[in-house]
Design an enzyme around this catalytic site. Sequence first.
Site: not given
Length: 222
Positions: A125-127
Site C-alpha cells: 500500500c503506502s506505509c
Amino acid sequence: MGHDHHDHGTGHHHHDHDHDHDHEHSELSETALRVRALESLLVEKGYVDPAALDELIETYETRVGPRNGAKVVAKAWANPEYMDWLRKDATAAIADLSFIGRQGEHMVALENTPGTHNMVVCTLCSCYPWPVLGLPPVWYKSPPYRSRAVANPRGVLEEFGVYLPETTSVRVWDSTAEVRYLVIPRRPKGTEGWPEERLASLVTRNSMIGTGLALDPAKVKP
C-alpha cells in the site's frame, strides 16, 4: 559491481505489481475522487468533524513535514552516541526527541554508507513514517514507483537524478504495517563543526526515503 537486493519486512507478502505506467495519472485521479467521496459521506453522516480532519492534514503536511526527520538525521550526524542509539533502537531514539505517533510506532533506521545505499518502498500500500516525514508524496503511493523500485531500483534512482557508483549496492526495504523505515543519508563533506540546525537544512524528504541524497553544502545559503 554492486548488487541490488530486496528485503521484505516480517509478515509482508509478495503480490502482483502493476507495470502499466501509462495509466498512473488516471489511477491516481480515480483514487483521489474516491477518497474525496468517502470524506464527504463521513462528514455528512456526522462521523468525522471536517475541522478536525483539516487540522490533522495541516499538522502532518506543514507542521511536521520532513522537518522532524531532518532533526533526527542532523543529531545523528553530529552525535555519534545518538547515531549508535538509532542503529540499536530507532523507535526509542526518535521518541526521545518527542517525534512519536501513529504510523511511527516501530521505526528502523537505515544508514547509508559508501558501499550501500538504502531505499524504501511499500509494495502492498503506502506505509510511511508520518511522525518524522509528514504526509507521503503522491509518487510514493503510485503503482509505478511501488513496482519499479523493486524491479529496477537503480533505474528509479537515476530518474530522481541520483547516480551511484557501481561499487555501491542498492538495498530496497519494504515497509509493513509493523515496521517503518527512516534512511539516514551520508553526511556531506565540508560540514565539520556545523551546528545541528544548519545540518538539518541539508536533509531532504527524498534523502530520508532513499530516492535522494543530502544537499551539497556549497549550494545552501548559510
